[in-house]
Scaffold this active site. Structure first.
Site, PDB file in Angstrom:
ATOM      1  N   ARG A 176      21.069 -17.364  27.356  1.00  0.00           N
ATOM      2  CA  ARG A 176      21.431 -18.274  26.264  1.00  0.00           C
ATOM      3  C   ARG A 176      22.603 -19.161  26.681  1.00  0.00           C
ATOM      4  O   ARG A 176      22.629 -20.351  26.366  1.00  0.00           O
ATOM      5  CB  ARG A 176      21.778 -17.490  25.000  1.00  0.00           C
ATOM      6  CG  ARG A 176      20.584 -16.825  24.339  1.00  0.00           C
ATOM      7  CD  ARG A 176      20.970 -16.148  23.036  1.00  0.00           C
ATOM      8  NE  ARG A 176      21.285 -17.112  21.988  1.00  0.00           N
ATOM      9  CZ  ARG A 176      21.811 -16.781  20.811  1.00  0.00           C
ATOM     10  NH1 ARG A 176      22.090 -15.521  20.538  1.00  0.00           N
ATOM     11  NH2 ARG A 176      22.066 -17.711  19.909  1.00  0.00           N
ATOM     12  N   CYS A 234      30.402 -16.241  20.231  1.00  0.00           N
ATOM     13  CA  CYS A 234      29.038 -15.808  20.520  1.00  0.00           C
ATOM     14  C   CYS A 234      28.098 -16.771  19.807  1.00  0.00           C
ATOM     15  O   CYS A 234      28.340 -17.972  19.769  1.00  0.00           O
ATOM     16  CB  CYS A 234      28.831 -14.357  20.098  1.00  0.00           C
ATOM     17  SG  CYS A 234      29.151 -14.061  18.341  1.00  0.00           S
TER      18      CYS A 234
END
Length: 277
Positions: A176, A234
């Site tokens: 990611r 995050c």
């Protein structure tokens, strides 16, 4: 005081004359619903905490998927869980603390001094012979006083500066970070200048946290020393709290947390996004 507690020490504490309050934060991206998992079996006396509704607020997309809850709303939830001033609190989940750390961080941010995360989560409790119960806990409402502001936080501008002047750690999976996949947010990639630091790398094979010395070496390899200004983010600010937990376990200062994280950043078209390693 270490921010972790192992299953044996929790069992002993629950048998003492002053047992801690235990809070169950069963949640993971994509489900299944944590309330049903709690009903299927939880640590005796544990109160269920809903991450989506009690540990997060709701706002514009540029606020992120899990912005911090309103202070008054969080105080009402904490009283519903039966918390009082000076209570010792233990939080746990079934995903190695990556969800429970959100509540650990919020309680510290609210001024609660004695909060620990069950190392290894519910799996560690069961492996140690801990029993489960299915009857839901209904504590008497508590009278805890909540005041946010104890811990450092970042907004988008401060996160961008941290990436330039300190170390900004991205706790998501490496793919990611690189922008190869993005299952939930509108753009793939990472905040320019951030360092890939998947929080999974701080966990042992059994789901427990690595030893402090191993964690310290891990973060040193990412450029973080005790004197280094550091921030964490995050996808939505949940797993970032686990990265903060790992840093504190390593003996490092508490990093600044970017609550909006990449979900907020990527929803703002004025913010640049980087890809690759």
């Amino acid at each position: 005081m270490t921010p972790l507690i192992d299953a044996a020490d929790l069992a002993a504490a629950l048998s003492s004359s002053t047992p801690p309050r235990v809070l169950d934060v069963r949640w993971k991206l994509g489900g299944p619903p944590g309330a049903q998992e709690y009903a299927n079996g939880h640590i005796p006396g544990a109160v269920y905490v809903d991450l989506d509704t009690e540990l997060a607020g709701h706002g514009e997309p540029t606020d992120g998927r899990h912005p911090l809850p309103d202070e008054a709303d969080f105080a009402a939830s904490a009283r519903r869980w039966g918390l009082n001033d000076a209570d010792a609190v233990v939080v746990y989940d079934a995903v190695s603390g990556t969800s429970a750390a959100r509540l650990w961080w919020l309680l510290l941010h609210a001024g609660v001094a004695d909060v620990r995360v069950l190392d290894g989560g519910l799996d560690a409790w069961v492996a140690a012979g801990g029993r489960l119960e299915t009857q839901g806990a209904r504590p008497e409402p508590g009278g805890i006083r909540v005041r946010f502001g104890t811990l450092p936080t970042l907004d988008a501008d401060a996160a961008a500066r941290m990436a330039e002047d300190g170390v900004l750690l991205d706790a998501r999976a490496a793919e990611r970070f690189r922008g190869e996949v993005e299952p939930v947010d509108p753009r793939a990639g990472h905040i320019p200048g951030a360092v890939s630091a998947p929080t999974s790398a701080t966990l042992a094979a059994d789901g427990r946290m690595l030893a402090p010395a191993e964690l310290a070496a891990h973060f040193a390899g990412l450029g973080v020393a005790p004197e280094t200004p550091a921030g964490v983010y995050c996808g939505s600010g949940v797993t970032a709290a686990h990265a903060a937990l790992a840093m504190v376990t390593a003996g490092l200062p508490m990093p600044a947390l970017y609550p909006g994280s990449f979900s907020a950043w990527s929803n703002d078209p004025s913010r640049p996004v980087a890809t690759g390693a």
